[in-house]
Scaffold this motif. Structure first.
Motif, PDB file in Angstrom:
ATOM      1  N   ARG A 274      93.246  85.113 -52.084  1.00 37.12           N
ATOM      2  CA  ARG A 274      94.389  84.224 -52.243  1.00 37.12           C
ATOM      3  C   ARG A 274      95.483  84.805 -51.365  1.00 37.12           C
ATOM      4  N   TYR A 275      95.956  83.987 -50.424  1.00 33.95           N
ATOM      5  CA  TYR A 275      96.781  84.490 -49.337  1.00 33.95           C
ATOM      6  C   TYR A 275      97.958  83.548 -49.095  1.00 33.95           C
ATOM      7  N   TYR A 276      99.094  84.147 -48.693  1.00 30.77           N
ATOM      8  CA  TYR A 276     100.277  83.351 -48.345  1.00 30.77           C
ATOM      9  C   TYR A 276     100.978  84.009 -47.172  1.00 30.77           C
ATOM     10  N   GLU A 277     101.446  83.193 -46.256  1.00 35.02           N
ATOM     11  CA  GLU A 277     102.143  83.708 -45.078  1.00 35.02           C
ATOM     12  C   GLU A 277     103.306  82.783 -44.741  1.00 35.02           C
ATOM     13  N   ASN A 278     104.450  83.392 -44.411  1.00 36.13           N
ATOM     14  CA  ASN A 278     105.568  82.616 -43.890  1.00 36.13           C
ATOM     15  C   ASN A 278     106.153  83.351 -42.690  1.00 36.13           C
ATOM     16  N   GLU A 279     107.339  82.972 -42.258  1.00 36.14           N
ATOM     17  CA  GLU A 279     107.898  83.556 -41.042  1.00 36.14           C
ATOM     18  C   GLU A 279     108.266  85.027 -41.213  1.00 36.14           C
ATOM     19  N   GLN A 280     108.510  85.429 -42.460  1.00 33.11           N
ATOM     20  CA  GLN A 280     108.964  86.801 -42.684  1.00 33.11           C
ATOM     21  C   GLN A 280     107.857  87.781 -43.093  1.00 33.11           C
ATOM     22  N   PHE A 281     106.830  87.294 -43.795  1.00 34.63           N
ATOM     23  CA  PHE A 281     105.841  88.243 -44.321  1.00 34.63           C
ATOM     24  C   PHE A 281     104.478  87.606 -44.507  1.00 34.63           C
ATOM     25  N   GLN A 282     103.477  88.491 -44.676  1.00 32.37           N
ATOM     26  CA  GLN A 282     102.148  88.119 -45.146  1.00 32.37           C
ATOM     27  C   GLN A 282     102.027  88.628 -46.581  1.00 32.37           C
ATOM     28  N   ALA A 283     101.300  87.910 -47.404  1.00 29.46           N
ATOM     29  CA  ALA A 283     101.110  88.339 -48.787  1.00 29.46           C
ATOM     30  C   ALA A 283      99.685  88.028 -49.222  1.00 29.46           C
ATOM     31  N   VAL A 284      99.100  88.961 -49.980  1.00 33.25           N
ATOM     32  CA  VAL A 284      97.742  88.771 -50.456  1.00 33.25           C
ATOM     33  C   VAL A 284      97.663  89.200 -51.914  1.00 33.25           C
ATOM     34  N   SER A 285      96.763  88.564 -52.636  1.00 24.36           N
ATOM     35  CA  SER A 285      96.525  88.890 -54.038  1.00 24.36           C
ATOM     36  C   SER A 285      95.137  89.495 -54.165  1.00 24.36           C
ATOM     37  N   LEU A 286      95.102  90.731 -54.665  1.00 22.08           N
ATOM     38  CA  LEU A 286      93.824  91.420 -54.893  1.00 22.08           C
ATOM     39  C   LEU A 286      93.598  91.505 -56.397  1.00 22.08           C
ATOM     40  N   PRO A 301     106.096  92.781 -44.590  1.00 20.93           N
ATOM     41  CA  PRO A 301     106.992  92.160 -43.606  1.00 20.93           C
ATOM     42  C   PRO A 301     106.327  92.118 -42.232  1.00 20.93           C
ATOM     43  N   LYS A 302     106.577  91.053 -41.493  1.00 22.37           N
ATOM     44  CA  LYS A 302     106.006  90.939 -40.156  1.00 22.37           C
ATOM     45  C   LYS A 302     106.755  91.856 -39.187  1.00 22.37           C
ATOM     46  N   GLN A 303     106.169  92.014 -38.019  1.00 23.97           N
ATOM     47  CA  GLN A 303     106.734  92.935 -37.038  1.00 23.97           C
ATOM     48  C   GLN A 303     108.164  92.553 -36.650  1.00 23.97           C
ATOM     49  N   ASN A 304     108.463  91.250 -36.658  1.00 25.37           N
ATOM     50  CA  ASN A 304     109.807  90.804 -36.281  1.00 25.37           C
ATOM     51  C   ASN A 304     110.762  90.751 -37.477  1.00 25.37           C
ATOM     52  N   SER A 305     110.307  91.247 -38.625  1.00 25.36           N
ATOM     53  CA  SER A 305     111.143  91.261 -39.823  1.00 25.36           C
ATOM     54  C   SER A 305     111.136  92.676 -40.400  1.00 25.36           C
ATOM     55  N   ASN A 306     111.654  92.836 -41.618  1.00 23.53           N
ATOM     56  CA  ASN A 306     111.659  94.157 -42.247  1.00 23.53           C
ATOM     57  C   ASN A 306     111.825  94.007 -43.749  1.00 23.53           C
ATOM     58  N   LEU A 307     111.755  95.135 -44.445  1.00 30.65           N
ATOM     59  CA  LEU A 307     111.845  95.116 -45.898  1.00 30.65           C
ATOM     60  C   LEU A 307     113.201  94.625 -46.390  1.00 30.65           C
ATOM     61  N   ASN A 308     114.253  94.937 -45.660  1.00 34.81           N
ATOM     62  CA  ASN A 308     115.587  94.494 -46.093  1.00 34.81           C
ATOM     63  C   ASN A 308     115.666  92.988 -46.202  1.00 34.81           C
ATOM     64  N   VAL A 309     115.052  92.296 -45.270  1.00 34.33           N
ATOM     65  CA  VAL A 309     115.037  90.827 -45.325  1.00 34.33           C
ATOM     66  C   VAL A 309     114.271  90.353 -46.550  1.00 34.33           C
TER      67      VAL A 309
END
Length: 442
Positions: A274-286, A301-309
């Motif tokens: 189960r996976y979700y992705e948007n402009e800021q991050f990728q997310a997965v459920s294990l 967070p994606k390479q063009n984003s960060n944890l603060n966002v």
């Protein structure tokens, strides 16, 4: 789950898309959501058969029975409080340090304490814990039923929630308060000689037992004015629904926030997630276990984003929105094997969130006893993630101390045998009608 290796171009494509290097920020992102995912996201009541034909993403699998409305309110309250607490802890945390908290453990310990609060202290705690709109009986009943639901046996998954009260043996507490913690929170209530040097060990041994040896100490010393400890312990151990193949674990670079990198054991796996992705991050459920009702959520967070966002957007509203966006998708995942522990004193964070009165001499815990205030809220956690699954534990201690009793003034003696000032005042309005300086009485 399809566990065969991807070959050729397909493997290269997936590794490029999903196997991006995980910086140190992963650990923080995972730590911020793991127990929220564990304890706050399993509230869908669809039938298993219906889910098998559906792509409803709110939960891997439904809970065994329908959750009452009050239980849902409480879960939402706990999650909202958890995000607020996490955000507050972040403010005082070095960017190089991991954070791992159990909002549910903190919330349960404070909920027991909340039963002893009254007046403005109770109102402040309700606001901080997001419990407005729920009566005390509703809150206690919801915690009782939620505990039962969470601890329901599941193959390959163990989750236990334990509560205890440790009272100084020469101090009396309201019987109704003690009865409530026993009836609704299944708390073990013990009268203890706090002056005995072994008293802290007695409390800590209980915590050690309830966390399966993962947390050894929550109370370092007992101060002379401390009269009560309310403690919650949570222990979780779950095997992945599909375990990682240890032969696929290999050293890969792990990028730190500082820009440096280190070689670290990374687990790898391919399959349907189960996976979700948007402009800021990728997310997965294990998921864990055969019923998959508990999951480990990773937000990267994606390479063009960060944890603060990510943290700026980490709220109950966004969390619930994100949970509905997960869809089954084939992919490749590589994540670090890790183990960490964390401890934090929550006094400052809870004061910042609105509970300052509860720590002051103005505190009103009259439903618990007389002249009481919170001395310290201590929180400790442990987590280990490896190829087999995840083991995590948390303990929260709320220390209660006696406030400084106001001393009765000594009877005064006033000998007016010197020049003096005098006034005549209207006490209803505060108006001073006359005033004078008497240097020589006549």
């Amino acid at each position: 789950m399809n566990r065969q290796k991807l070959s050729g171009v397909k493997e290269t494509f997936l590794q490029r898309r999903y196997g991006v290097s995980l910086g140190r920020r992963y650990v923080l992102a995972a730590a911020s959501v793991v127990l929220l995912g564990v304890l706050g996201c399993s509230q869908v009541n669809n039938s298993s058969s219906a889910l098998a034909q559906s792509d409803i993403p709110q939960s891997e699998y439904p809970l065994p029975k329908k959750i009452a409305n009050n239980d849902t309110k409480l879960v939402n309250a706990n999650n909202k409080f958890g995000f607020k607490l996490f955000s507050e802890i972040l403010k005082n945390n070095s960017s190089e340090n991991n954070i791992f908290i159990s909002p549910s453990s903190v919330a349960i310990a404070l909920a027991m304490t909340y039963n002893g609060a009254s007046g403005t202290t109770q109102q402040a705690m309700a606001k901080t814990l997001e419990l407005q709109g729920m009566s005390l009986p509703e809150i206690n009943s919801a915690y009782a039923s939620l505990k039962e639901l969470l601890e329901k046996p599941s193959e390959k998954v163990q989750l236990t929630i334990a509560n205890s009260l440790w009272a100084r043996k020469d101090v009396s507490f309201q019987p109704d308060f003690l009865k409530t913690t026993q009836n609704f929170y299944k708390a073990q209530v013990t009268n203890l000689d706090f002056q005995d040097v072994t008293a802290p060990n007695t409390i800590n041994n209980w915590v050690k037992e309830k966390t399966n040896g993962k947390i050894n100490k929550i109370v370092a010393t007992i101060k002379p004015d401390e009269v009560l400890f309310l403690i919650n312990a949570i222990y979780f151990k779950g095997k992945w629904s599909d375990e990682f193949d240890k032969t696929q674990t290999a050293e890969h670079p792990f990028h730190l926030i500082s820009g440096k990198q280190k070689q670290h054991p990374m687990m790898s796996q391919t399959g349907d997630y189960r996976y979700y992705e948007n402009e800021q991050f990728q997310a997965v459920s294990l998921p864990y276990g055969l019923d998959r009702k508990i999951s480990f959520y990773i937000f990267l967070p994606k390479q063009n984003s960060n944890l603060n966002v990510l943290y700026q957007n980490l709220s109950l509203e966004n969390w619930e929105k994100w949970m509905t966006q997960f869809r089954k998708q084939e992919g490749f995942i590589r994540l670090p094997r890790f183990k960490t522990d964390y401890d934090v004193t929550l006094n400052d964070a809870l004061k910042a969130l609105g509970m300052e009165e509860a720590f002051s001499d103005k505190a009103n815990f009259s439903n618990m006893g007389q002249n009481l205030t919170i001395s310290q809220v201590k929180h400790k956690t442990f987590v280990e993630v490896n190829e087999e699954g995840t083991e995590a534990a948390a303990a929260t201690s709320v220390g209660i101390q006696a406030t400084s009793l106001r001393q009765q003034p000594e009877p005064f003696r006033m000998i007016v045998d010197r020049p003096f000032f005098c006034a005549i005042r209207d006490n209803q309005t505060g108006s001073i009608l006359f005033m004078g300086s008497i240097l020589e009485p006549k």
